[in-house]
Design a protein around this motif. Structure first.
Motif, PDB file in Angstrom:
ATOM      1  N   TYR A 185      -4.577   2.728  -5.069  1.00 30.75           N
ATOM      2  CA  TYR A 185      -5.009   1.937  -6.211  1.00 30.75           C
ATOM      3  C   TYR A 185      -6.379   2.367  -6.722  1.00 30.75           C
ATOM      4  O   TYR A 185      -7.265   2.725  -5.947  1.00 30.75           O
ATOM      5  CB  TYR A 185      -5.091   0.449  -5.822  1.00 30.75           C
ATOM      6  CG  TYR A 185      -3.779  -0.178  -5.441  1.00 30.75           C
ATOM      7  CD1 TYR A 185      -3.101  -0.991  -6.326  1.00 30.75           C
ATOM      8  CD2 TYR A 185      -3.223   0.036  -4.181  1.00 30.75           C
ATOM      9  CE1 TYR A 185      -1.902  -1.587  -5.976  1.00 30.75           C
ATOM     10  CE2 TYR A 185      -2.016  -0.536  -3.814  1.00 30.75           C
ATOM     11  CZ  TYR A 185      -1.350  -1.359  -4.721  1.00 30.75           C
ATOM     12  OH  TYR A 185      -0.159  -1.936  -4.362  1.00 30.75           O
ATOM     13  N   TYR A 186      -6.540   2.301  -8.047  1.00 30.14           N
ATOM     14  CA  TYR A 186      -7.877   2.387  -8.620  1.00 30.14           C
ATOM     15  C   TYR A 186      -8.650   1.140  -8.221  1.00 30.14           C
ATOM     16  O   TYR A 186      -8.076   0.068  -8.041  1.00 30.14           O
ATOM     17  CB  TYR A 186      -7.795   2.423 -10.146  1.00 30.14           C
ATOM     18  CG  TYR A 186      -8.133   3.774 -10.750  1.00 30.14           C
ATOM     19  CD1 TYR A 186      -9.355   4.375 -10.514  1.00 30.14           C
ATOM     20  CD2 TYR A 186      -7.224   4.425 -11.579  1.00 30.14           C
ATOM     21  CE1 TYR A 186      -9.670   5.595 -11.078  1.00 30.14           C
ATOM     22  CE2 TYR A 186      -7.532   5.645 -12.156  1.00 30.14           C
ATOM     23  CZ  TYR A 186      -8.758   6.234 -11.900  1.00 30.14           C
ATOM     24  OH  TYR A 186      -9.069   7.436 -12.452  1.00 30.14           O
TER      25      TYR A 186
ATOM     26  N   ARG B 172      -2.326   2.799 -10.444  1.00 24.97           N
ATOM     27  CA  ARG B 172      -2.186   3.311  -9.080  1.00 24.97           C
ATOM     28  C   ARG B 172      -1.357   4.584  -9.059  1.00 24.97           C
ATOM     29  O   ARG B 172      -0.627   4.899  -9.999  1.00 24.97           O
ATOM     30  CB  ARG B 172      -1.527   2.261  -8.187  1.00 24.97           C
ATOM     31  CG  ARG B 172      -0.056   2.007  -8.524  1.00 24.97           C
ATOM     32  CD  ARG B 172       0.441   0.689  -8.021  1.00 24.97           C
ATOM     33  NE  ARG B 172      -0.187  -0.419  -8.731  1.00 24.97           N
ATOM     34  CZ  ARG B 172       0.163  -1.698  -8.551  1.00 24.97           C
ATOM     35  NH1 ARG B 172       1.098  -2.026  -7.690  1.00 24.97           N
ATOM     36  NH2 ARG B 172      -0.434  -2.640  -9.236  1.00 24.97           N
ATOM     37  N   LYS B 173      -1.489   5.319  -7.963  1.00 21.46           N
ATOM     38  CA  LYS B 173      -0.608   6.446  -7.694  1.00 21.46           C
ATOM     39  C   LYS B 173       0.479   5.959  -6.741  1.00 21.46           C
ATOM     40  O   LYS B 173       0.178   5.399  -5.686  1.00 21.46           O
ATOM     41  CB  LYS B 173      -1.385   7.601  -7.047  1.00 21.46           C
ATOM     42  CG  LYS B 173      -2.412   8.223  -7.975  1.00 21.46           C
ATOM     43  CD  LYS B 173      -2.912   9.570  -7.466  1.00 21.46           C
ATOM     44  CE  LYS B 173      -3.691   9.463  -6.187  1.00 21.46           C
ATOM     45  NZ  LYS B 173      -4.311  10.752  -5.806  1.00 21.46           N
TER      46      LYS B 173
ATOM     47  N   GLU C 202      -4.651  -9.439  -9.836  1.00 21.42           N
ATOM     48  CA  GLU C 202      -3.542  -8.508  -9.687  1.00 21.42           C
ATOM     49  C   GLU C 202      -2.218  -9.082 -10.191  1.00 21.42           C
ATOM     50  O   GLU C 202      -1.349  -8.339 -10.656  1.00 21.42           O
ATOM     51  CB  GLU C 202      -3.396  -8.100  -8.225  1.00 21.42           C
ATOM     52  CG  GLU C 202      -2.331  -7.056  -7.937  1.00 21.42           C
ATOM     53  CD  GLU C 202      -2.660  -5.703  -8.557  1.00 21.42           C
ATOM     54  OE1 GLU C 202      -1.730  -4.884  -8.674  1.00 21.42           O
ATOM     55  OE2 GLU C 202      -3.815  -5.469  -8.916  1.00 21.42           O
TER      56      GLU C 202
ATOM     57  N   ASN D 137       0.957   3.351  -1.833  1.00 18.78           N
ATOM     58  CA  ASN D 137       0.325   3.353  -3.147  1.00 18.78           C
ATOM     59  C   ASN D 137      -1.181   3.528  -2.974  1.00 18.78           C
ATOM     60  O   ASN D 137      -1.769   3.005  -2.031  1.00 18.78           O
ATOM     61  CB  ASN D 137       0.594   2.040  -3.887  1.00 18.78           C
ATOM     62  CG  ASN D 137       2.064   1.848  -4.210  1.00 18.78           C
ATOM     63  OD1 ASN D 137       2.823   2.818  -4.306  1.00 18.78           O
ATOM     64  ND2 ASN D 137       2.473   0.607  -4.385  1.00 18.78           N
TER      65      ASN D 137
END
Length: 307
Positions: A142-143, A133-134, A126, A140
């Motif tokens: 995350y994918y 991510r949204k 990361e 948030n």
């Protein structure tokens, strides 16, 4: 002995990632039955953690820990697992014509059966490459981070629909009747392409297995929505013209009959006629490479394993 110092929380980068449309559903959010209700899976996982030793235990992905975050829909429980690589569907796409080599397929199915038998019996990237991510006002989403291919064993995961106990269960898993642990054997032999339709599911089964026995039909009145009492199909969907031999035409020669026999052991209308996961692990087709290499007959090899 001195106590360990508290670890300093990592500060992840705030720029450098793809920002997704927060109104667009991703991954599990796209499933029509998706809800944040992990209590059942946590209970199943805890039960399996406390079970007796079994080789298959290391092949099941269990919950390590959990914590809660607050999101737009209230509190959301997050489950912590060991990271996994790609799933089998993704892995299959790496091979010519999207087909597993026979030997890999045999070994993989055996490992899955061993992990199922157990359930029946009992480095961050990361910092450098932030994941898409949204970004919502208060959290948030995350994918999932893709993992590299490695040489680890395949594992069984997603215990959200698992059940404790061996008594008959119900629910829309096997249309038309109650089910028990033998439904896992059935699931290993079917291919549905994610079509969630009982009648479509049953037409596919009927075309491959033929007329269901009377014992199957009388177990649940719902069966008579699709068959008459003689086992003749009366549903609205036309039965496709196919057979197991047609569906698996890529196998020929000495591989064809052992593979079809393997499927026929699994795909039985009556659950009590299906083998257990442990019995199926020693099927002639799955044991074929080892038997050929060793020159042993199946009965001799089974005795050696049991001893």
């Amino acid at each position: 002995m001195a106590s360990q110092p508290n670890l300093v929380p990592r500060e992840f980068p705030t720029p450098g990632f793809v920002k997704l449309n927060h109104s667009e559903k991703i991954e599990e959010e796209t499933l029509p039955f998706y809800e944040h209700q992990p209590d059942h899976e946590m209970a199943i996982s805890e039960h399996l953690k406390n079970s007796n030793h079994h080789f298959g235990k290391q092949l099941v992905r269990l919950v390590m820990d959990s914590f809660e975050v607050v999101g737009p829909q209230g509190k959301h429980t997050c489950l912590l697992y060991q990271p996994l690589g790609m799933n089998l569907a993704e892995f299959r796409n790496w091979f010519p014509d999207n087909k597993f080599p026979k030997g890999l397929f045999q070994r993989t199915i055996q490992l899955v059966l061993i992990s199922v038998a157990f359930t029946h019996q009992n480095n961050e990237d990361e910092m450098k490459h932030p994941i898409a991510r949204k970004v919502l006002p208060d959290c948030n989403i995350y994918y999932s981070r893709p993992m590299l291919v490695n040489e680890a064993l395949c594992v069984l995961f997603d215990l959200g629909e698992a059940r404790l106990g061996i008594q008959n269960q119900n629910g829309d898993i096997m249309p038309g009747m109650d089910w028990d642990c033998e439904v896992d054997i059935w699931s290993g032999g079917i291919m549905e392409d994610r079509i969630l339709d009982d009648e479509q599911h049953l037409t596919e089964i009927f075309s491959l297995l033929g007329t269901p026995p009377p014992e199957f039909l009388i177990r649940n009145d719902n069966c008579f929505k699709y068959w008459d009492k003689q086992g003749n199909w009366k549903g609205n969907i036309t039965i496709p013209e196919q057979s197991l031999e047609m569906r698996f035409g890529q196998y020929d020669g000495e591989d064809k009959e052992p593979f079809l026999n393997f499927l026929r052991r699994i795909l039985r209308w009556l659950p009590e006629e299906r083998p257990t996961a442990e019995e199926l692990t020693y099927d002639d087709f799955l044991m074929q490479p080892l038997l050929v290499a060793s020159g042993l007959c199946l009965a001799s090899l089974t005795r050696l394993i049991e001893e």
